[in-house]
Write a protein that holds these residues in place. Sequence first.
Motif, PDB file in Angstrom:
ATOM      1  N   MET A 110      33.490  39.381  24.572  1.00 35.72           N
ATOM      2  CA  MET A 110      33.177  40.177  23.383  1.00 35.72           C
ATOM      3  C   MET A 110      33.411  41.671  23.599  1.00 35.72           C
ATOM      4  SD  MET A 110      29.889  38.279  21.596  1.00 35.72           S
ATOM      5  CE  MET A 110      28.898  38.185  23.087  1.00 35.72           C
ATOM      6  N   ARG A 111      33.808  42.055  24.803  1.00 36.12           N
ATOM      7  CA  ARG A 111      34.149  43.455  25.051  1.00 36.12           C
ATOM      8  C   ARG A 111      35.510  43.762  24.413  1.00 36.12           C
ATOM      9  NH1 ARG A 111      30.920  45.977  28.610  1.00 36.12           N
ATOM     10  NH2 ARG A 111      29.614  44.715  29.976  1.00 36.12           N
ATOM     11  N   PRO A 112      35.822  45.049  24.191  1.00 36.50           N
ATOM     12  CA  PRO A 112      37.131  45.394  23.610  1.00 36.50           C
ATOM     13  C   PRO A 112      38.275  44.859  24.460  1.00 36.50           C
ATOM     14  CG  PRO A 112      35.657  47.292  23.563  1.00 36.50           C
ATOM     15  CD  PRO A 112      34.956  46.239  24.385  1.00 36.50           C
ATOM     16  N   GLU A 113      39.303  44.404  23.790  1.00 33.42           N
ATOM     17  CA  GLU A 113      40.459  43.855  24.499  1.00 33.42           C
ATOM     18  C   GLU A 113      41.208  44.973  25.232  1.00 33.42           C
ATOM     19  OE1 GLU A 113      44.566  41.296  23.515  1.00 33.42           O
ATOM     20  OE2 GLU A 113      43.162  41.866  21.909  1.00 33.42           O
ATOM     21  N   ARG A 114      41.698  44.642  26.412  1.00 35.35           N
ATOM     22  CA  ARG A 114      42.466  45.595  27.202  1.00 35.35           C
ATOM     23  C   ARG A 114      43.787  45.911  26.500  1.00 35.35           C
ATOM     24  NH1 ARG A 114      44.896  44.058  33.153  1.00 35.35           N
ATOM     25  NH2 ARG A 114      45.893  46.049  33.639  1.00 35.35           N
ATOM     26  N   TYR A 115      44.202  47.179  26.545  1.00 34.01           N
ATOM     27  CA  TYR A 115      45.469  47.578  25.920  1.00 34.01           C
ATOM     28  C   TYR A 115      46.631  46.969  26.707  1.00 34.01           C
ATOM     29  CZ  TYR A 115      49.374  50.428  24.344  1.00 34.01           C
ATOM     30  OH  TYR A 115      50.580  50.839  23.845  1.00 34.01           O
ATOM     31  N   LEU A 116      47.521  46.282  25.994  1.00 33.74           N
ATOM     32  CA  LEU A 116      48.640  45.591  26.633  1.00 33.74           C
ATOM     33  C   LEU A 116      49.969  46.048  26.040  1.00 33.74           C
ATOM     34  CD1 LEU A 116      47.178  41.952  26.649  1.00 33.74           C
ATOM     35  CD2 LEU A 116      47.185  43.571  28.546  1.00 33.74           C
ATOM     36  N   GLN A 117      51.013  45.948  26.827  1.00 28.61           N
ATOM     37  CA  GLN A 117      52.373  46.227  26.386  1.00 28.61           C
ATOM     38  C   GLN A 117      53.304  45.153  26.944  1.00 28.61           C
ATOM     39  OE1 GLN A 117      52.924  50.358  27.747  1.00 28.61           O
ATOM     40  NE2 GLN A 117      53.317  50.903  25.624  1.00 28.61           N
ATOM     41  N   LEU A 118      54.350  44.861  26.210  1.00 35.44           N
ATOM     42  CA  LEU A 118      55.336  43.913  26.702  1.00 35.44           C
ATOM     43  C   LEU A 118      56.150  44.546  27.824  1.00 35.44           C
ATOM     44  CD1 LEU A 118      56.754  42.321  23.410  1.00 35.44           C
ATOM     45  CD2 LEU A 118      54.989  41.410  24.928  1.00 35.44           C
ATOM     46  N   THR A 119      56.479  43.716  28.813  1.00 35.68           N
ATOM     47  CA  THR A 119      57.363  44.186  29.877  1.00 35.68           C
ATOM     48  C   THR A 119      58.794  44.253  29.338  1.00 35.68           C
ATOM     49  OG1 THR A 119      57.812  41.954  30.676  1.00 35.68           O
ATOM     50  CG2 THR A 119      55.880  43.075  31.587  1.00 35.68           C
ATOM     51  N   LYS A 174      45.764  35.810  29.314  1.00 32.49           N
ATOM     52  CA  LYS A 174      45.751  36.013  30.759  1.00 32.49           C
ATOM     53  C   LYS A 174      45.365  37.426  31.179  1.00 32.49           C
ATOM     54  CE  LYS A 174      49.223  32.465  31.753  1.00 32.49           C
ATOM     55  NZ  LYS A 174      50.588  32.198  32.260  1.00 32.49           N
ATOM     56  N   GLN A 175      45.596  38.418  30.296  1.00 33.83           N
ATOM     57  CA  GLN A 175      45.385  39.801  30.718  1.00 33.83           C
ATOM     58  C   GLN A 175      44.475  40.614  29.793  1.00 33.83           C
ATOM     59  OE1 GLN A 175      49.174  41.763  31.557  1.00 33.83           O
ATOM     60  NE2 GLN A 175      50.137  39.805  31.997  1.00 33.83           N
ATOM     61  N   GLY A 176      44.187  40.098  28.611  1.00 38.19           N
ATOM     62  CA  GLY A 176      43.404  40.875  27.649  1.00 38.19           C
ATOM     63  C   GLY A 176      41.973  41.119  28.065  1.00 38.19           C
ATOM     64  N   TRP A 177      41.371  40.153  28.772  1.00 38.24           N
ATOM     65  CA  TRP A 177      39.980  40.266  29.223  1.00 38.24           C
ATOM     66  C   TRP A 177      39.951  39.880  30.700  1.00 38.24           C
ATOM     67  CZ3 TRP A 177      41.674  38.372  24.628  1.00 38.24           C
ATOM     68  CH2 TRP A 177      41.212  39.000  23.470  1.00 38.24           C
ATOM     69  N   PRO A 178      40.395  40.767  31.596  1.00 42.29           N
ATOM     70  CA  PRO A 178      40.557  40.416  33.017  1.00 42.29           C
ATOM     71  C   PRO A 178      39.274  39.972  33.699  1.00 42.29           C
ATOM     72  CG  PRO A 178      40.781  42.792  32.658  1.00 42.29           C
ATOM     73  CD  PRO A 178      40.783  42.154  31.318  1.00 42.29           C
TER      74      PRO A 178
END
Length: 416
Positions: free
Chosen positions: A280-289, A313-317
């Motif tokens: 429920m925490r804010p999602e991590r900022y992601l970018q496409l490789t 896989k990476q939004g909520w480490p």
Amino acid sequence: MSEPRLSIIPGWIVTDPRLKGKDLQVLCMLGRNANTRHGWCRRSQVQLAKALDCSRSTVQAAINRLVDIGALERREVVSSSGRDSAHWYRVIYDSKVESSAFDAWDAEDEKEFDPTSDFGSDAPPAGIPAPPADPESAPPAGSGPAPINASTLTPPDKREERERERGSENQEEDPAVIERGFKRFFHGWKTAISDSEPDARRVWLMLSAEKRAKAEAKSADYQAAALSTGRKHLCSAATYLREERWEKLQETTAAAASAAPEAYSAYSRAGRGLLLAELMRPERYLQLTILEEVIVRDKPEKRDLIWRDKREKQGWPEAVRLIETTVQRRKFNVPQRIVDASQGFDKVKVGGEVWEAWKRLHHARCWPWLPAPDGLEWMQFPRLSPDIEDIDEACEHALSDFKNAIGMERDNDDAA
């Protein structure tokens, strides 16, 4: 033989407290190929995961940590077709050396090898014949090779022992020995990657040799005891040295024994509560490789699939870490407020109607899903309100109630 006999890895990494999970095994797998002529090896993360019987995300996380620690170098490879491709890896054997260390080593070498210095004036250096005792010529040298006095051929542990003995005889510590002792201590500090090395070195140099030895010997025990009391943050290495906190180790250990929290897995009420709290925490900022952007450009229909996989896989480490910890049959600590708030969770039949509703909720939010192992019949989830007929709506409502119960709404407001 079909398998390499040796795996070459740096010795200092073995006791590094920053290692987790499969990190050392991944490094050893890459180190098995480190004896090629150029030191690089090209390996597929999928094949590494298969060999180590773990997920690819576990291998990827291990490689990222090893690169951050400084034990591994990586060169990414993008194929001409845009498809994923195995990367190049090189094991790094020696950590980066500060310029101050070279100054100390230069002084040491000049003292030992400069023939004009007073070092070793009681006897000629090894390999140089003594002057004749009288005007007659000295007897001819033997036919065998002269002994070599090269410090680089002396094993490191023997060389340190020799330097310590020499320092004690001269009643003056060798700067190189002091620097190596500091490096061992600082690299073993859990927050070294974000800590101030110059601050810690300044305090280290102010301590006596006896205190430095105690500080290094008790460092790992102090860190383990301090973190086991439930503290979220460890003091800096400089603070540990300045306040001589190793002297408080007995007191800290006693406090840890009385306050050690119970450990849980995500299959328990408390463990599920912590997992949901992290989700429920804010999602991590992601970018496409670059590779992913190429794939999306060439095949737009794969955009949603790529983004979903990346977010899961990476939004909520931290949530992914809790799931991996549980799957590996290990446990973790849970804050008491979450333990208390999750006591009212209900048992949910694996594969049942409510189970499927929670699974749909996770899928809609791109949250990673904790799989049920074979033989597990029930899992824990927030209790649904009997007044809400729609089961999906009831799950959303129960999740919101749990979020309020652990004070996350207040935390978000305070953070803003």
